[in-house]
Design an enzyme around this catalytic site. Structure first.
Site, PDB file in Angstrom:
ATOM      1  N   SER A 180     -30.180  76.283   3.406  1.00 51.99           N
ATOM      2  CA  SER A 180     -29.534  76.910   4.558  1.00 51.99           C
ATOM      3  C   SER A 180     -30.160  76.369   5.834  1.00 51.99           C
ATOM      4  O   SER A 180     -31.260  75.802   5.817  1.00 51.99           O
ATOM      5  CB  SER A 180     -29.733  78.430   4.469  1.00 51.99           C
ATOM      6  OG  SER A 180     -29.476  79.078   5.690  1.00 51.99           O
TER       7      SER A 180
ATOM      8  N   TYR B 204     -33.657  86.795   4.000  1.00 53.62           N
ATOM      9  CA  TYR B 204     -32.848  85.629   3.641  1.00 53.62           C
ATOM     10  C   TYR B 204     -33.553  84.336   4.054  1.00 53.62           C
ATOM     11  O   TYR B 204     -33.596  83.362   3.287  1.00 53.62           O
ATOM     12  CB  TYR B 204     -31.491  85.742   4.331  1.00 53.62           C
ATOM     13  CG  TYR B 204     -30.509  84.639   4.014  1.00 53.62           C
ATOM     14  CD1 TYR B 204     -29.781  84.654   2.825  1.00 53.62           C
ATOM     15  CD2 TYR B 204     -30.283  83.603   4.918  1.00 53.62           C
ATOM     16  CE1 TYR B 204     -28.862  83.659   2.548  1.00 53.62           C
ATOM     17  CE2 TYR B 204     -29.361  82.604   4.643  1.00 53.62           C
ATOM     18  CZ  TYR B 204     -28.658  82.632   3.457  1.00 53.62           C
ATOM     19  OH  TYR B 204     -27.746  81.643   3.181  1.00 53.62           O
TER      20      TYR B 204
ATOM     21  N   THR C 119     -15.288  79.727   6.768  1.00 59.13           N
ATOM     22  CA  THR C 119     -14.834  80.493   5.611  1.00 59.13           C
ATOM     23  C   THR C 119     -14.197  81.785   6.120  1.00 59.13           C
ATOM     24  O   THR C 119     -14.271  82.100   7.316  1.00 59.13           O
ATOM     25  CB  THR C 119     -16.011  80.845   4.688  1.00 59.13           C
ATOM     26  OG1 THR C 119     -16.931  81.687   5.405  1.00 59.13           O
ATOM     27  CG2 THR C 119     -16.740  79.591   4.203  1.00 59.13           C
TER      28      THR C 119
END
Length: 254
Positions: free
Chosen positions: A144, A157, A192
């Protein structure tokens, strides 16, 4: 080696966690197009069935929660019995929540780490012996932008995705002498359904992303899919231990 051979995944059996939706599904489409047999792994059978049907006869699925780390060996054995030995593993499954460290409960932190880090570790550990025995294999981690720089209020995260950098480096050193390449792909901001909804409600954030991205636009899910094909293909046979940003230049943007 011809161009077609360089990017072909014919004969490969690829297991993709989180493969029924989002970037996992995009990677599955690209790998199938390159000739691989793809097995989608996830918790929701209805999503897996729909994705496998969309992908066609080169796709199968297995219902499994990678956070149930003690069952990683069962998953690999089941896939081998039904589809053959796993030659490509894509550690893609993950979860996400927006909280600072003060807001993050220990149970939440552990659950996220179990999915991203411990889940990827146990599944990788389960497929490695077969790859070593055959003297070949590819392992890919979905990293990421948070693997490289800080993003507000995604402490857990960011911690998990940063761990992938160390996993890629260490595994590449340990496993590549045995014929197994280990790499990662780091998606930038990809268009997305989820990102469109999030950005629609936060125009300032959207503009900040675009201003920092030299290409001045969001990526498409297929951009990640084709990067995954490259990293797992003979074309990348001397690429090992890298995490490839697919980010429109965000990491080098100012």
């Amino acid at each position: 080696m011809s161009l077609a051979e360089a990017f072909s995944l014919e004969g490969e059996v690829a297991l993709i966690t989180g493969g029924a939706t989002g970037l996992g599904r995009a990677m599955a489409h690209a790998l199938v197009a390159a000739g691989a047999q793809v097995i989608l792994v996830g918790r929701r059978k209805e999503n897996l069935e729909a994705a496998a049907q969309e992908l066609g006869p080169k796709a199968g699925y297995a219902v499994h929660d990678i956070a149930e780390t003690s069952r990683a060996g069962e998953l690999v054995a089941d896939v081998k019995a039904r589809y053959g030995d796993v030659s490509i593993l894509i550690n893609n499954a993950g979860n996400h929540f927006k909280k600072s460290i003060e807001e993050t409960e220990e149970a939440e932190f552990r659950q996220l780490m179990d999915t991203h880090v411990t889940g990827a570790y146990t599944l990788t550990r389960a497929v490695v012996p077969g790859m070593v025995e055959r003297g070949r294999g590819n392992i890919l981690f979905t990293a990421s932008m948070t693997s490289f720089f800080g993003v507000p209020r995604v402490f857990a995260y960011t911690t998990a995705k940063s761990a992938y950098l160390g996993m890629v480096r260490s595994l590449a050193v340990d496993l590549s002498p045995k014929g197994i390449r280990v790499n990662g792909v780091a998606p930038g901001f990809i268009e997305t359904d989820i990102s469109r909804k999030a950005m629609a409600g936060d125009p300032a954030r959207k503009q900040k992303v675009l201003d920092r991205t030299p290409l001045g636009r969001f990526g498409l899910p297929e951009d990640i899919g084709w990067a995954a094909v490259y990293l797992c293909s003979p074309a990348a046979r001397f690429v090992n231990g890298v995490v490839l940003p697919v980010d429109g230049g965000m990491l080098v943007g100012f």
